[in-house]
Structure formats: structure tokens, C-alpha cells
Design a protein around this motif. Structure first.
Motif, PDB file in Angstrom:
ATOM      1  N   HIS A 148       0.829  -1.196   0.000  1.00 22.79           N
ATOM      2  CA  HIS A 148       0.000   0.000   0.000  1.00 22.79           C
ATOM      3  C   HIS A 148       0.871   1.257   0.000  1.00 22.79           C
ATOM      4  CE1 HIS A 148      -3.291  -2.706   0.803  1.00 22.79           C
ATOM      5  NE2 HIS A 148      -4.149  -1.695   0.756  1.00 22.79           N
ATOM      6  N   ALA A 149       0.395   2.299  -0.649  1.00 21.38           N
ATOM      7  CA  ALA A 149       1.172   3.537  -0.748  1.00 21.38           C
ATOM      8  C   ALA A 149       1.562   4.071   0.622  1.00 21.38           C
ATOM      9  CB  ALA A 149       0.374   4.584  -1.529  1.00 21.38           C
ATOM     10  N   ALA A 150       0.655   3.977   1.596  1.00 18.54           N
ATOM     11  CA  ALA A 150       0.944   4.480   2.937  1.00 18.54           C
ATOM     12  C   ALA A 150       1.953   3.611   3.681  1.00 18.54           C
ATOM     13  CB  ALA A 150      -0.351   4.584   3.751  1.00 18.54           C
ATOM     14  N   HIS A 151       2.054   2.366   3.298  1.00 19.25           N
ATOM     15  CA  HIS A 151       2.990   1.437   3.936  1.00 19.25           C
ATOM     16  C   HIS A 151       4.362   1.466   3.271  1.00 19.25           C
ATOM     17  CE1 HIS A 151       4.282  -2.923   4.798  1.00 19.25           C
ATOM     18  NE2 HIS A 151       4.338  -2.297   5.952  1.00 19.25           N
TER      19      HIS A 151
ATOM     20  N   ILE B 273      12.717  -0.418  -5.947  1.00 22.17           N
ATOM     21  CA  ILE B 273      11.895   0.458  -6.771  1.00 22.17           C
ATOM     22  C   ILE B 273      10.479   0.379  -6.205  1.00 22.17           C
ATOM     23  CG2 ILE B 273      10.943   0.899  -9.056  1.00 22.17           C
ATOM     24  CD1 ILE B 273      13.947   1.430  -8.815  1.00 22.17           C
ATOM     25  N   PRO B 274       9.942   1.459  -5.649  1.00 20.57           N
ATOM     26  CA  PRO B 274       8.592   1.391  -5.073  1.00 20.57           C
ATOM     27  C   PRO B 274       7.538   1.181  -6.157  1.00 20.57           C
ATOM     28  CG  PRO B 274       9.794   3.328  -4.288  1.00 20.57           C
ATOM     29  CD  PRO B 274      10.572   2.774  -5.445  1.00 20.57           C
ATOM     30  N   ALA B 275       6.620   0.265  -5.881  1.00 22.28           N
ATOM     31  CA  ALA B 275       5.467   0.030  -6.760  1.00 22.28           C
ATOM     32  C   ALA B 275       4.216   0.077  -5.893  1.00 22.28           C
ATOM     33  CB  ALA B 275       5.606  -1.310  -7.473  1.00 22.28           C
ATOM     34  N   PRO B 276       3.827   1.271  -5.444  1.00 21.19           N
ATOM     35  CA  PRO B 276       2.715   1.386  -4.493  1.00 21.19           C
ATOM     36  C   PRO B 276       1.358   1.164  -5.149  1.00 21.19           C
ATOM     37  CG  PRO B 276       3.478   3.560  -5.135  1.00 21.19           C
ATOM     38  CD  PRO B 276       4.426   2.575  -5.766  1.00 21.19           C
ATOM     39  N   THR B 277       0.400   0.810  -4.325  1.00 22.92           N
ATOM     40  CA  THR B 277      -0.976   0.637  -4.783  1.00 22.92           C
ATOM     41  C   THR B 277      -1.918   1.070  -3.657  1.00 22.92           C
ATOM     42  OG1 THR B 277      -2.543  -0.919  -5.807  1.00 22.92           O
ATOM     43  CG2 THR B 277      -1.194  -1.776  -3.996  1.00 22.92           C
ATOM     44  N   ALA B 278      -3.183   1.237  -3.983  1.00 24.81           N
ATOM     45  CA  ALA B 278      -4.251   1.468  -2.998  1.00 24.81           C
ATOM     46  C   ALA B 278      -3.988   2.682  -2.114  1.00 24.81           C
ATOM     47  CB  ALA B 278      -4.465   0.214  -2.148  1.00 24.81           C
TER      48      ALA B 278
ATOM     49  N   GLY C 165      -7.931   6.403   8.615  1.00 21.49           N
ATOM     50  CA  GLY C 165      -7.304   7.018   9.777  1.00 21.49           C
ATOM     51  C   GLY C 165      -6.568   6.005  10.628  1.00 21.49           C
ATOM     52  N   TRP C 166      -7.177   4.830  10.797  1.00 20.79           N
ATOM     53  CA  TRP C 166      -6.490   3.764  11.536  1.00 20.79           C
ATOM     54  C   TRP C 166      -5.215   3.347  10.815  1.00 20.79           C
ATOM     55  CZ3 TRP C 166      -5.086  -1.011   9.766  1.00 20.79           C
ATOM     56  CH2 TRP C 166      -4.534  -1.879  10.719  1.00 20.79           C
ATOM     57  N   PHE C 167      -5.287   3.135   9.514  1.00 21.16           N
ATOM     58  CA  PHE C 167      -4.146   2.677   8.737  1.00 21.16           C
ATOM     59  C   PHE C 167      -3.015   3.704   8.801  1.00 21.16           C
ATOM     60  CE2 PHE C 167      -1.410   1.193   5.564  1.00 21.16           C
ATOM     61  CZ  PHE C 167      -1.861   0.037   4.958  1.00 21.16           C
TER      62      PHE C 167
END
Length: 257
Positions: A192-195, A211-216, A240-242
Motif C-alpha cells: 500500500h502507498a501508505a505502507h 523500486i517502489p510500486a505502491p498501490t491502494a 485514519g487507523w491505517f
């Protein structure tokens, strides 16, 4: 029976996080404030109102979007960036233990978001896949469920399955050992992008070029605020929790290095 200290620490960390993160964290602040009202009214009111304010901020799209946007700093991966990559690594994100329609356990929706995007990248590039995620409860490793979904539902072969890790740090260390044994040093990391900031830091610390490949993405496009952005919602509560989990995770990992 021998005591598994690593497992004890893992679950201790989970319990502590549950006590800090929403929804329990703000509720505990409110409860503590109410308990103090009789003997320490000023401190009690401050804690109770603080808990309420934090609870509202973490379920309101405007504030949650700001919180998540600070984490989601990697753009979508480009075809050019994937040119020198040797493998795709997709991180687990949890599972549903009660899935009778699937005959037992299955991936949760977070893991499926990552798996779906990893499958798309694998088909586009032909790169080999590694899936990583263990089973802290002693049931089926999440990586096995990910590999099954990728192969049966998405038609993509998984080359490496890492099923012993219990958190992001172990995801990185155990996956790096498998990949480096096969001569892989440069990966595309799917999560996940936030992770991504926390996971990228761990994989780079384990000796891999990432190489970052973020999603969601949790946050929407930054196009200005609308009236509905100030109306609390279930989607904002989850985001908000995430986001809070990731900010605390980054702090904990930084302090533990």
C-alpha cells in the motif's frame, strides 16, 4: 513447553498498538478523563476532550487525507523504472480466518489489493514473483494463500514463497535472504502507498535496491476541500487507523534501530 520469546514480543507489540490506535486509544483517553473528573477535574476534562477531538480527527476525511498524504510519497511505478528490476516482491497484509465459502482461510481485502497489482505488473514485465507473509497464529502462512491466489485466480507463477515472517522487518530480512541466494539485488516492492516508506526502508536495510510500486492510496487527489470532507465516514475511519498505524510503526522502527 518452551517459551517463544519472539512470539511473545510480537503479540505484546500487537496489544500495545491496539491500546494506542483508534478506536480504542481515543476511547481510553476519554474513559481516563471521566475517571479523573472527581479528583482532578481540570486534567480529566482535558483528557476527555482530547480523546474526543482525536477520535473525530481520525474519522474525518479532511484530516485523515492530510495524515495519509504525508506517508504516500511514492508515485505510481513507471515502465522505465521497472527496466532494471530483477524480481517483484509483494507483501502480505492479513487474512480472513473464517472463510467457509473458500473452505477455510483466505486473503483479506488489503492483501488482495496488493496481489492484484502484483499480478498486473508480473504479466506486464514477465518478472518473477516473491510473496511474503507468515502465520503468527500457527495456521496457514499468508504467503501460501497469496501464492495460491496468484496462480489459480490470476494465472501468475510464484517463484519464491516466504512464509516465516511476522512483521515488515522480518518480511524484508527473510525475503532478502531468499532473493540474494538467487542473485537478485534489485526489486520492485508492492505494498500500500501508505505502507511504502516503512517497508522500503526495511528492504533497503536488508541489502536490496528497491523500486517502489505502491498501490491502494488512502488519500484522494489534492484538489481542494469540499463540504463532505468534513463529514465523518466509515472509509475515513479505516484510513485514519491505517495512517496512524504507519506513523507509529515508522516511529517504533526508528527507535529500535
Amino acid at each position: 513447553m518452551d517459551l517463544d520469546l519472539a512470539l511473545v514480543l510480537f503479540w505484546s507489540k500487537k496489544l500495545l498498538a491496539a491500546a494506542i490506535l483508534p478506536p480504542l486509544g481515543p476511547l481510553l483517553l476519554i474513559a481516563l478523563g471521566l475517571l479523573l473528573l472527581r479528583h482532578r477535574p481540570r486534567a480529566g476534562r482535558a483528557l476527555a476532550w482530547s480523546g474526543l477531538a482525536i477520535a473525530l480527527l481520525l474519522i474525518t476525511p479532511a484530516s485523515v487525507g492530510w495524515l495519509a498524504r504525508g506517508l504516500e510519497d511514492s508515485p505510481p511505478v513507471s515502465a522505465a523504472a521497472l527496466g532494471d528490476v530483477q524480481a517483484i516482491v509483494v507483501l502480505g497484509a492479513g487474512k480472513r480466518e473464517h472463510a467457509p465459502e473458500f473452505g477455510g482461510e483466505t486473503l483479506n481485502r488489503l492483501a488482495l489489493e496488493r496481489v492484484r497489482y502484483a499480478a498486473l505488473l508480473a504479466r506486464r514485465t514477465g518478472l518473477p514473483l516473491l510473496v511474503t507473509g507468515g502465520a503468527p497464529t500457527g495456521a496457514v502462512p499468508e504467503a501460501s494463500l497469496m501464492a495460491e491466489a496468484l496462480e489459480r485466480e490470476y494465472g501468475v507463477t510464484v517463484r519464491w514463497t516466504e512464509g516465516a515472517s511476522r512483521d515488515t522487518r522480518e518480511n524484508a530480512r527473510f525475503s532478502a535472504a531468499l532473493l540474494q541466494a538467487s542473485g537478485v539485488r534489485r526489486i520492485a516492492l508492492v505494498t500500500h502507498a501508505a505502507h511504502m516508506p516503512r517497508s522500503r526502508a526495511e528492504f533497503e536495510a536488508a541489502g536490496l535496491a528497491v523500486i517502489p510500486a505502491p498501490t491502494a492510496w488512502l488519500s484522494g487527489p489534492d484538489t481542494g476541500l469540499e463540504a463532505l470532507d468534513f463529514l465523518p465516514s466509515a472509509n475515513a475511519a479505516y484510513a485514519g487507523w491505517f495512517a496512524t498505524h504507519e506513523w507509529l510503526g515508522r516511529l517504533a522502527y526508528r527507535l529500535s534501530r
